[in-house]
Write an enzyme that holds these catalytic residues in place. Structure first.
Site, PDB file in Angstrom:
ATOM      1  CG  ASP A 103      -0.924   5.681  -7.822  1.00 61.51           C
ATOM      2  OD1 ASP A 103      -0.923   5.876  -6.589  1.00 61.51           O
ATOM      3  OD2 ASP A 103      -0.996   4.557  -8.355  1.00 61.51           O
TER       4      ASP A 103
HETATM    5  N1  URA Z   1      -4.983   2.025  -7.521  1.00 65.42           N
HETATM    6  C1  URA Z   1      -3.779   2.351  -8.044  1.00 65.42           C
HETATM    7  O1  URA Z   1      -2.946   1.499  -8.307  1.00 65.42           O
HETATM    8  N2  URA Z   1      -3.547   3.670  -8.265  1.00 65.42           N
HETATM    9  C2  URA Z   1      -4.449   4.646  -8.029  1.00 65.42           C
HETATM   10  O2  URA Z   1      -4.171   5.815  -8.273  1.00 65.42           O
HETATM   11  C3  URA Z   1      -5.697   4.272  -7.485  1.00 65.42           C
HETATM   12  C4  URA Z   1      -5.929   2.950  -7.247  1.00 65.42           C
END
Ligand code: URA
Length: 236
Positions: A103
């Site tokens: 993310d």
């Molecule tokens: N899980 C999440 O919620 N975000 C990420 O970036 C990776 C795994």
């Protein structure tokens, strides 16, 4: 291989661009200037410079970035700059892709490659590639939350509960969570379903690769397929 083809394969642009680059005397090969686009070299391990910057020929490229927050894992980012902005331009020129995604606000270990087979294998559920996240929580984690994360939590759009393969509480509000799937926002959704909230998320390892302690956020380094990645695909 002709020098023009070497540069093209390494992401320095079209045939025309690479030819012009070589003719403009911007290129040296093994320390010697070369302005002939058709000069032949053995590509394996070849050292060359373009505009004074040193490169080594790589048939396939693999690299590891310590992703900072505020970057999107996309070639066409919408709200924030792309992680590709942190890599030298030839990386996009040679079709490097993110191996999985993090993310925008997640930091840590992110691999890139232009080896389609490697990317495909890393994503395949067959290999159950472990991903370890350091999760900073809003509220102290209680025993029930840790137990729920390892026994399985039900997410709204999943047919069955999802469980972490390991969950270690290393501080009141910090967990080391190991997952083998890579579903959308999986950590944040699992932590939410367990009754807590993610304040910060960092990926610290992926398969056999661990985030190097000496690699600052925003910095990247080359990986060697034999040395660094050969152990990734072991039966678990
Ligand atoms: N899980 C999440 O919620 N975000 C990420 O970036 C990776 C795994």
């Amino acid at each position: 291989m002709e020098l023009e083809r070497i540069l093209r394969s390494q992401g320095f642009g079209s045939k025309k661009t690479c030819r012009a680059l070589i003719r403009s005397e911007a290129v040296t090969v093994e320390g010697v200037p070369c302005d002939d686009p058709f000069a032949e070299f053995t590509s394996a391990g070849l050292n060359f410079t373009v505009d004074g910057e040193a490169w080594q020929y790589r048939e396939k490229a693999y690299l590891l970035l310590n992703k900072p927050a505020g970057y999107e894992c996309s070639n066409q980012p919408i709200h924030h700059p792309s992680v590709f902005a942190l890599l030298p331009p030839p990386m996009q020129g040679r079709g490097m892709q993110c191996v999985g995604r993090l993310d925008e606000d997640t930091t840590g270990l992110l691999l890139f490659s232009d080896d389609g087979q490697f990317i495909h294998r890393m994503a395949s559920p067959k290999w159950k590639m472990p991903k370890v996240y350091r999760v900073t929580l809003k509220h102290p984690a209680d025993d029930a939350q840790v137990a729920a994360l390892t026994s399985g939590v039900q997410l709204h759009d999943e047919p069955a509960p999802l469980a972490a393969v390991a969950c270690e509480r290393i501080d009141e509000r910090v967990l080391l969570l190991t997952l083998t799937e890579g579903k959308y926002h999986q950590v944040k959704r699992m932590i939410g379903a367990a009754g807590n909230r993610v304040e910060a998320l960092q990926r610290v390892s992926l398969g056999t690769m661990t985030l190097p302690a000496d690699l600052p956020e925003g910095a990247w380094r080359w990986l060697d397929a034999e040395r660094d990645l050969a152990g990734m695909f072991v039966a678990r």
